[in-house]
Design a protein around this motif. Sequence first.
Motif, PDB file in Angstrom:
ATOM      1  N   LYS A  18       0.820  -1.212   0.000  1.00 21.61           N
ATOM      2  CA  LYS A  18       0.000   0.000   0.000  1.00 21.61           C
ATOM      3  C   LYS A  18       0.853   1.260   0.000  1.00 21.61           C
ATOM      4  O   LYS A  18       0.485   2.264  -0.614  1.00 21.61           O
ATOM      5  CB  LYS A  18      -0.959  -0.006   1.186  1.00 21.61           C
TER       6      LYS A  18
ATOM      7  N   GLN B 129       1.962   1.788  -3.541  1.00 20.53           N
ATOM      8  CA  GLN B 129       0.840   2.320  -4.320  1.00 20.53           C
ATOM      9  C   GLN B 129       0.567   3.780  -3.958  1.00 20.53           C
ATOM     10  O   GLN B 129       0.296   4.599  -4.840  1.00 20.53           O
ATOM     11  CB  GLN B 129      -0.418   1.485  -4.071  1.00 20.53           C
TER      12      GLN B 129
ATOM     13  N   LYS C 186      -9.629   6.337  -0.728  1.00 18.83           N
ATOM     14  CA  LYS C 186      -9.995   5.218  -1.599  1.00 18.83           C
ATOM     15  C   LYS C 186      -9.491   3.871  -1.086  1.00 18.83           C
ATOM     16  O   LYS C 186     -10.153   2.851  -1.265  1.00 18.83           O
ATOM     17  CB  LYS C 186      -9.433   5.446  -3.002  1.00 18.83           C
ATOM     18  N   HIS C 187      -8.308   3.847  -0.463  1.00 21.52           N
ATOM     19  CA  HIS C 187      -7.651   2.573  -0.178  1.00 21.52           C
ATOM     20  C   HIS C 187      -7.343   2.300   1.297  1.00 21.52           C
ATOM     21  O   HIS C 187      -6.949   1.185   1.631  1.00 21.52           O
ATOM     22  CB  HIS C 187      -6.340   2.477  -0.969  1.00 21.52           C
TER      23      HIS C 187
END
Length: 101
Positions: A56, A59, A86-87
Motif C-alpha cells: 500500500k 501504491q 480510496k484505499h
Amino acid sequence: MALKTRSYSIDGKREMTIDEFKRWLKKFDEDKDGRISRDELADAIRASGGWFARRKSNQGIRSADANGNGFIDDNEIRNLADFAEKHLNVLWVKKFMAKDI
C-alpha cells in the motif's frame, strides 16, 4: 502509534479532517525532513492497523507523488489524502468554524 480519530462513519471509515491527517502523518517523518518516504508511509499504514503496508505504501507513493521524487511533500498531501480515502478506509470531514454556522 495508532491512528486516532474522533469517530467512525456508519460504513466503518475513520473520520478525520485533512489537518488531523497531516498532524498524524508528521509523527512518522522519522528524519524530520518534512517529507514522507515510502518506508515512513509503510510505518504509518502498519501503525493504523492496515494490512499489506509495504504494498500500500508503494501504491500510495506512486499515486500521490506528483513530481516523481519518491517522497510525499506538503504540496502532495492532498493527493495522498485522496489515496487514503480510496484505499485506507478514511472519510474526510470538514472542520466547522463559527463562521460556517
